[in-house]
Write a protein that holds these residues in place. Sequence first.
Motif, mmCIF file in Angstrom:
data_model
loop_
_atom_site.group_PDB
_atom_site.id
_atom_site.type_symbol
_atom_site.label_atom_id
_atom_site.label_comp_id
_atom_site.label_asym_id
_atom_site.label_seq_id
_atom_site.Cartn_x
_atom_site.Cartn_y
_atom_site.Cartn_z
ATOM 1 N N VAL A 27 0.866 -1.171 0.000
ATOM 2 C CA VAL A 27 0.000 0.000 0.000
ATOM 3 C C VAL A 27 0.905 1.223 0.000
ATOM 4 N N LEU A 28 0.749 2.076 -0.991
ATOM 5 C CA LEU A 28 1.509 3.319 -1.090
ATOM 6 C C LEU A 28 0.599 4.468 -0.696
ATOM 7 N N LEU A 29 0.973 5.219 0.340
ATOM 8 C CA LEU A 29 0.159 6.318 0.845
ATOM 9 C C LEU A 29 0.877 7.644 0.593
ATOM 10 N N LEU A 30 0.168 8.601 -0.016
ATOM 11 C CA LEU A 30 0.778 9.849 -0.460
ATOM 12 C C LEU A 30 0.116 11.047 0.209
ATOM 13 N N ILE A 37 4.140 12.953 5.991
ATOM 14 C CA ILE A 37 3.827 11.538 6.193
ATOM 15 C C ILE A 37 2.979 11.299 7.435
ATOM 16 N N HIS A 38 2.972 12.251 8.382
ATOM 17 C CA HIS A 38 2.196 12.056 9.606
ATOM 18 C C HIS A 38 0.689 12.145 9.374
ATOM 19 N N VAL A 54 3.162 -1.329 4.178
ATOM 20 C CA VAL A 54 2.748 0.061 3.995
ATOM 21 C C VAL A 54 3.962 0.949 3.761
ATOM 22 N N VAL A 55 3.960 1.645 2.637
ATOM 23 C CA VAL A 55 5.050 2.541 2.255
ATOM 24 C C VAL A 55 4.513 3.963 2.217
ATOM 25 N N VAL A 56 5.156 4.857 2.964
ATOM 26 C CA VAL A 56 4.718 6.252 3.042
ATOM 27 C C VAL A 56 5.918 7.157 2.784
#
Length: 316
Positions: A27-30, A37-38, A54-56
């Motif tokens: 899961v890539l969160l942008l 990122i917080h 999870v990659v942020v």
Amino acid sequence: MGDIRQVDAGELNVGYVDTGPADGPAVLLLHGWPYDIHSFEEVVPVLAGAGFRVVVPFLRGYGTTTFRDPGAVRSGQPAALATDAIALLDALGIERALVGGCDWGARTTNILAALWPQRITGQVTASGYLVAGQAANANPLPPVDELTWWYQFYFATERGRRGYERYRDEFARLIWRTASPRWDFAAATFERSRPAFANPDHVDIVIHNYRWRLALADGVPRFDEVESRIAARPVIAVPAITLEGDANGAFHLDPAAYRDRFTGPYEHRAITGGVGHNLAQEAPRAFADAVIDVARMADVPAAGASGTGTASGHVG
């Protein structure tokens, strides 16, 4: 959220968090502007605990993300941000991923799902469909809507650039309050994000982003082909869930206005309780649940991990 790692990806050296089971679906969160990122600090442990990797990342111009070439153009145009995301997936050896985002991150998430469906298994975005080229941005809005974009016009001036350089922290606090008028964030919450705006490229990226939207700044020629595809407002065929808070103080469309842009499995969710523009940080459980549900829609099985932890064996 885990330790910050660094990896060379495309034209950037990207700072990112990588947590959850190493063999879980990615899961890539942008994040967006002016956030970091917080925005996902409470989303990450829920997804990692549900079995996702999870990659942020910090976007270009934020946190520890830097340009590998000191002379590179500090472009903030949508195609650059989307290309960064694909380069990061490549650098981490991730063939396919679910993607989710808010604000700039939501726009980038839409673009990834529309233009790279072979890499994106599903998407979750706050505020719906945000894909637009310069021609669409040239269309004037009613005055009440233009008012919500006041900073875009401010940034079009050199006075605005100097003001943002001098008052970037004050600017961020103001946007947090106006875009999320019922979000009573603590001083410590802002302090966790504030260092991300000290990035030496931050002002250049932000100013270019908003000037480019108004055709007041040129784009980078190598992104022209991607920008032309973005301008066509492509449909999103991968499974998708869009979210909208009931107290979003930023400009946003009625969900009916973009329903036809989603041609695959799709659901829109209205999130209540005074939730504003930075939806993932204000309603983390709702955002995490949407990611988990879109994974089910895409028939993406989680790794089945029951606890959080830092993924190991990744590049960075």
